[in-house]
Design a protein around this motif. Structure first.
Motif, mmCIF file in Angstrom:
data_model
loop_
_atom_site.group_PDB
_atom_site.id
_atom_site.type_symbol
_atom_site.label_atom_id
_atom_site.label_comp_id
_atom_site.label_asym_id
_atom_site.label_seq_id
_atom_site.Cartn_x
_atom_site.Cartn_y
_atom_site.Cartn_z
ATOM 1 N N GLN A 6 0.825 -1.207 -0.035
ATOM 2 C CA GLN A 6 -0.002 0.139 -0.009
ATOM 3 C C GLN A 6 0.808 1.144 -0.060
ATOM 4 O OE1 GLN A 6 -2.836 -0.344 3.508
ATOM 5 N NE2 GLN A 6 -4.074 -0.933 1.950
ATOM 6 N N HIS A 7 0.393 2.314 -0.699
ATOM 7 C CA HIS A 7 1.157 3.492 -0.870
ATOM 8 C C HIS A 7 0.466 4.356 0.154
ATOM 9 C CE1 HIS A 7 3.615 3.029 -4.591
ATOM 10 N NE2 HIS A 7 2.719 1.783 -4.742
ATOM 11 N N CYS A 16 5.163 9.298 0.058
ATOM 12 C CA CYS A 16 4.788 7.952 0.236
ATOM 13 C C CYS A 16 5.770 7.168 0.544
ATOM 14 C CB CYS A 16 4.435 7.544 -1.285
ATOM 15 S SG CYS A 16 4.210 5.864 -1.663
ATOM 16 N N ARG A 17 5.622 5.958 1.455
ATOM 17 C CA ARG A 17 6.404 5.292 2.010
ATOM 18 C C ARG A 17 6.973 4.248 0.954
ATOM 19 N NH1 ARG A 17 6.761 4.873 7.754
ATOM 20 N NH2 ARG A 17 4.847 5.960 8.634
ATOM 21 N N VAL A 18 6.286 4.052 -0.152
ATOM 22 C CA VAL A 18 6.827 2.934 -1.250
ATOM 23 C C VAL A 18 7.664 3.772 -2.068
ATOM 24 C CG1 VAL A 18 6.065 1.329 -2.643
ATOM 25 C CG2 VAL A 18 4.958 1.504 -0.517
ATOM 26 N N CYS A 19 6.963 4.575 -2.796
ATOM 27 C CA CYS A 19 7.747 5.125 -4.066
ATOM 28 C C CYS A 19 8.384 6.494 -3.886
ATOM 29 C CB CYS A 19 6.788 5.571 -5.118
ATOM 30 S SG CYS A 19 5.369 6.621 -4.791
ATOM 31 N N TRP A 23 2.505 12.531 -1.310
ATOM 32 C CA TRP A 23 1.378 11.812 -1.217
ATOM 33 C C TRP A 23 0.164 12.573 -0.977
ATOM 34 C CZ3 TRP A 23 -2.930 10.912 1.581
ATOM 35 C CH2 TRP A 23 -3.523 9.617 1.497
ATOM 36 N N CYS A 25 0.433 9.824 -3.955
ATOM 37 C CA CYS A 25 0.940 9.499 -5.165
ATOM 38 C C CYS A 25 -0.050 8.888 -5.990
ATOM 39 C CB CYS A 25 1.957 8.690 -4.924
ATOM 40 S SG CYS A 25 1.803 7.097 -4.370
ATOM 41 N N ALA A 28 -1.593 5.551 -4.722
ATOM 42 C CA ALA A 28 -2.469 6.064 -3.662
ATOM 43 C C ALA A 28 -3.766 6.251 -4.314
ATOM 44 C CB ALA A 28 -1.943 6.832 -2.779
#
Length: 78
Positions: A6-7, A16-19, A23, A25, A28
């Protein structure tokens, strides 16, 4: 097979914790639109609450208009 992550926002940076993008993003946003597909008003209320939190976390780093665009404008029905 890679597992979907999950983004979600990392606070207080609101990235964003992923990309690492600002946020919410693109991934998301797509996920939120899917989750709230039957409740656009609910999505806007949720995003408005997050906008208030982000405004407190990001004072002076981003103008109010830019944060409004980032958190709310994209989610309005066209």
């Amino acid at each position: 097979m890679p597992r979907y992550r999950q983004h979600v926002a990392a606070r207080p940076s609101w990235r964003c914790r992923v990309c690492g993008a600002a946020w919410p993003c693109s991934p998301a946003r797509l996920a939120l639109l899917g989750e709230y597909r039957e409740d656009r008003v609910g999505l806007l209320v949720y995003l408005a609450a997050l906008l208030c939190e982000a405004t407190g976390d990001l004072p002076g780093q981003a103008g109010r208009e830019r944060l409004t665009d980032r958190f709310l404008t994209w989610a309005r029905a066209r």
